[in-house]
Design a protein around this motif. Structure first.
Motif, PDB file in Angstrom:
ATOM      1  N   SER A  12     -12.214  -9.644  -8.158  1.00 55.94           N
ATOM      2  CA  SER A  12     -10.777  -9.339  -9.453  1.00 55.94           C
ATOM      3  C   SER A  12     -11.244  -8.146  -9.408  1.00 55.94           C
ATOM      4  O   SER A  12      -9.403  -7.679  -9.634  1.00 55.94           O
ATOM      5  CB  SER A  12     -12.039  -9.671 -10.516  1.00 55.94           C
ATOM      6  N   GLN A  13     -11.789  -7.008  -8.275  1.00 54.89           N
ATOM      7  CA  GLN A  13     -11.488  -5.449  -8.135  1.00 54.89           C
ATOM      8  C   GLN A  13     -10.130  -5.307  -6.886  1.00 54.89           C
ATOM      9  O   GLN A  13     -10.035  -3.925  -6.520  1.00 54.89           O
ATOM     10  CB  GLN A  13     -12.346  -4.724  -8.576  1.00 54.89           C
ATOM     11  N   ALA A  14      -9.465  -6.318  -6.369  1.00 56.94           N
ATOM     12  CA  ALA A  14      -9.181  -6.444  -5.305  1.00 56.94           C
ATOM     13  C   ALA A  14      -7.859  -5.622  -5.437  1.00 56.94           C
ATOM     14  O   ALA A  14      -7.601  -5.050  -6.408  1.00 56.94           O
ATOM     15  CB  ALA A  14      -8.395  -7.490  -4.691  1.00 56.94           C
ATOM     16  N   ARG A  15      -7.528  -5.070  -3.817  1.00 57.38           N
ATOM     17  CA  ARG A  15      -6.414  -4.093  -4.184  1.00 57.38           C
ATOM     18  C   ARG A  15      -4.654  -4.900  -5.037  1.00 57.38           C
ATOM     19  O   ARG A  15      -4.468  -5.932  -4.421  1.00 57.38           O
ATOM     20  CB  ARG A  15      -6.322  -3.422  -3.002  1.00 57.38           C
ATOM     21  N   SER A  16      -4.066  -3.615  -5.193  1.00 61.45           N
ATOM     22  CA  SER A  16      -3.140  -3.904  -5.444  1.00 61.45           C
ATOM     23  C   SER A  16      -2.037  -4.687  -4.729  1.00 61.45           C
ATOM     24  O   SER A  16      -2.443  -4.326  -3.541  1.00 61.45           O
ATOM     25  CB  SER A  16      -2.233  -3.146  -6.639  1.00 61.45           C
ATOM     26  N   PRO A  17      -0.682  -5.933  -5.084  1.00 65.46           N
ATOM     27  CA  PRO A  17      -0.020  -5.662  -3.224  1.00 65.46           C
ATOM     28  C   PRO A  17       0.470  -4.416  -3.075  1.00 65.46           C
ATOM     29  O   PRO A  17       0.604  -4.763  -1.843  1.00 65.46           O
ATOM     30  CB  PRO A  17       0.720  -6.719  -4.602  1.00 65.46           C
ATOM     31  N   GLU A  18       1.180  -3.736  -3.572  1.00 68.32           N
ATOM     32  CA  GLU A  18       1.839  -2.675  -3.498  1.00 68.32           C
ATOM     33  C   GLU A  18       1.310  -1.797  -2.383  1.00 68.32           C
ATOM     34  O   GLU A  18       1.297  -1.362  -1.031  1.00 68.32           O
ATOM     35  CB  GLU A  18       2.375  -1.991  -4.258  1.00 68.32           C
ATOM     36  N   LEU A  19      -0.103  -1.393  -2.392  1.00 68.79           N
ATOM     37  CA  LEU A  19      -0.977  -1.006  -1.994  1.00 68.79           C
ATOM     38  C   LEU A  19      -1.673  -1.530  -0.341  1.00 68.79           C
ATOM     39  O   LEU A  19      -1.179  -0.951   0.571  1.00 68.79           O
ATOM     40  CB  LEU A  19      -2.656  -0.793  -1.954  1.00 68.79           C
ATOM     41  N   VAL A  20      -2.091  -3.030  -0.502  1.00 68.15           N
ATOM     42  CA  VAL A  20      -1.553  -3.615   0.664  1.00 68.15           C
ATOM     43  C   VAL A  20      -0.449  -3.480   1.907  1.00 68.15           C
ATOM     44  O   VAL A  20      -0.612  -3.583   2.845  1.00 68.15           O
ATOM     45  CB  VAL A  20      -1.669  -5.236   0.763  1.00 68.15           C
ATOM     46  N   ALA A  21       0.726  -3.538   1.158  1.00 69.46           N
ATOM     47  CA  ALA A  21       1.857  -3.476   1.925  1.00 69.46           C
ATOM     48  C   ALA A  21       1.752  -2.139   2.261  1.00 69.46           C
ATOM     49  O   ALA A  21       2.187  -2.234   3.561  1.00 69.46           O
ATOM     50  CB  ALA A  21       2.786  -4.020   1.124  1.00 69.46           C
ATOM     51  N   ARG A  22       1.709  -1.246   1.912  1.00 69.49           N
ATOM     52  CA  ARG A  22       1.751   0.196   2.598  1.00 69.49           C
ATOM     53  C   ARG A  22       1.150   0.368   3.469  1.00 69.49           C
ATOM     54  O   ARG A  22       1.101   0.563   4.634  1.00 69.49           O
ATOM     55  CB  ARG A  22       1.699   1.202   1.342  1.00 69.49           C
ATOM     56  N   LEU A  23      -0.430  -0.176   2.976  1.00 67.89           N
ATOM     57  CA  LEU A  23      -1.304  -0.110   4.250  1.00 67.89           C
ATOM     58  C   LEU A  23      -0.891  -0.378   5.772  1.00 67.89           C
ATOM     59  O   LEU A  23      -0.950  -0.885   6.701  1.00 67.89           O
ATOM     60  CB  LEU A  23      -2.765  -0.565   3.797  1.00 67.89           C
ATOM     61  N   GLN A  24      -0.580  -2.402   5.626  1.00 67.11           N
ATOM     62  CA  GLN A  24      -0.161  -2.831   6.710  1.00 67.11           C
ATOM     63  C   GLN A  24       1.765  -2.372   7.007  1.00 67.11           C
ATOM     64  O   GLN A  24       1.077  -2.528   8.261  1.00 67.11           O
ATOM     65  CB  GLN A  24       0.462  -4.452   6.100  1.00 67.11           C
ATOM     66  N   ARG A  25       2.056  -1.613   5.960  1.00 72.14           N
ATOM     67  CA  ARG A  25       3.528  -0.861   7.557  1.00 72.14           C
ATOM     68  C   ARG A  25       2.649   0.384   8.122  1.00 72.14           C
ATOM     69  O   ARG A  25       3.348   0.722   8.701  1.00 72.14           O
ATOM     70  CB  ARG A  25       4.378  -0.649   6.374  1.00 72.14           C
ATOM     71  N   SER A  26       2.103   1.342   7.544  1.00 70.52           N
ATOM     72  CA  SER A  26       1.484   2.126   7.856  1.00 70.52           C
ATOM     73  C   SER A  26       0.738   1.503   9.121  1.00 70.52           C
ATOM     74  O   SER A  26       0.691   2.591  10.231  1.00 70.52           O
ATOM     75  CB  SER A  26       0.382   2.087   7.121  1.00 70.52           C
ATOM     76  N   ARG A  27      -0.083   0.828   9.146  1.00 71.74           N
ATOM     77  CA  ARG A  27      -0.959   0.299  10.596  1.00 71.74           C
ATOM     78  C   ARG A  27       0.689  -0.477  11.404  1.00 71.74           C
ATOM     79  O   ARG A  27       0.090  -0.169  12.692  1.00 71.74           O
ATOM     80  CB  ARG A  27      -1.483  -1.105  10.193  1.00 71.74           C
ATOM     81  N   GLN A  28       1.581  -1.263  10.993  1.00 74.53           N
ATOM     82  CA  GLN A  28       2.983  -1.843  11.908  1.00 74.53           C
ATOM     83  C   GLN A  28       3.529  -0.236  12.727  1.00 74.53           C
ATOM     84  O   GLN A  28       3.685  -0.500  13.895  1.00 74.53           O
ATOM     85  CB  GLN A  28       3.313  -2.192  11.279  1.00 74.53           C
ATOM     86  N   ARG A  29       3.403   0.444  12.128  1.00 78.67           N
ATOM     87  CA  ARG A  29       4.038   2.022  12.632  1.00 78.67           C
ATOM     88  C   ARG A  29       3.156   2.631  13.375  1.00 78.67           C
ATOM     89  O   ARG A  29       3.400   3.055  14.799  1.00 78.67           O
ATOM     90  CB  ARG A  29       4.407   3.042  10.964  1.00 78.67           C
ATOM     91  N   SER A  30       1.917   2.266  12.641  1.00 83.93           N
ATOM     92  CA  SER A  30       0.684   3.156  13.949  1.00 83.93           C
ATOM     93  C   SER A  30       0.929   2.499  15.577  1.00 83.93           C
ATOM     94  O   SER A  30       0.861   2.479  16.082  1.00 83.93           O
ATOM     95  CB  SER A  30      -0.252   3.063  13.584  1.00 83.93           C
TER      96      SER A  30
END
Length: 181
Positions: A12-30
């Protein structure tokens, strides 16, 4: 500072969808940067390999060229040496022939005129003949008697002495026929 254990996040305290999307974009750039770096490294390695292969080919071409040039220079030296030997043989023959002609004419100038060469060259040939044939170099001392085959030449440039001119031509023909025999 309490030694209280950390509490875990619940779903229930899971990450917000915006944070998850940003982390995924960061991993993709890396991951993309790593893939680009690997591709650049492969391209550089390939180009360096091509460069070294070309360098090696150039080195082999230069060595081959140098071997061929050395062989050609050796052939040139052989041709020059052979030609020099052949020329020397022919020059000795010329010197002997000029000495034979000189034995039948009065002066070096006449010899030069007959052979159509300069007086200097005629004298060089005669000197060469004396070096190669020392027994021929001893000139006979002219006798006090006049040679009956030699007729007096004209003294006056305007007069024509046909007898002397004809006798001169005849003695020239005799000398040339003697040399060619």
């Amino acid at each position: 500072m309490t030694d209280a254990p950390r509490q875990r996040r619940t779903r229930s305290q899971a990450r917000s969808p915006e944070l998850v999307a940003r982390l995924q974009r960061s991993r993709q750039r890396s991951l993309q940067r790593r893939a680009d770096a690997a591709a650049r490294e492969k391209a550089i390695t390939r180009a360096v390999g091509d460069y070294l292969a070309a360098w090696n080919a150039i080195t082999h071409a230069e060595q081959s060229r140098d071997r061929e040039v050395a062989a050609l220079r050796a052939q040139i030296d052989t041709v020059i040496t052979r030609a020099a030997s052949e020329i020397t043989t022919h020059e000795h023959a010329q010197a002997s022939a000029s000495a034979a002609v000189r034995a039948h004419v009065q002066t070096d100038e006449e010899l030069a005129d007959l052979l159509e060469i300069t007086v200097k060259r005629a004298r060089q040939l005669l000197a060469g003949s004396r070096k190669t044939n020392p027994e021929r170099s001893r000139r006979k001392t002219p006798s006090k008697k006049a040679d009956p085959t030699i007729l007096p030449t004209r003294t006056d440039p305007g007069s024509r002495n046909l007898v002397a001119d004809k006798a001169s031509t005849t003695s020239t023909d005799a000398v040339l026929s003697h040399v060619t025999e």
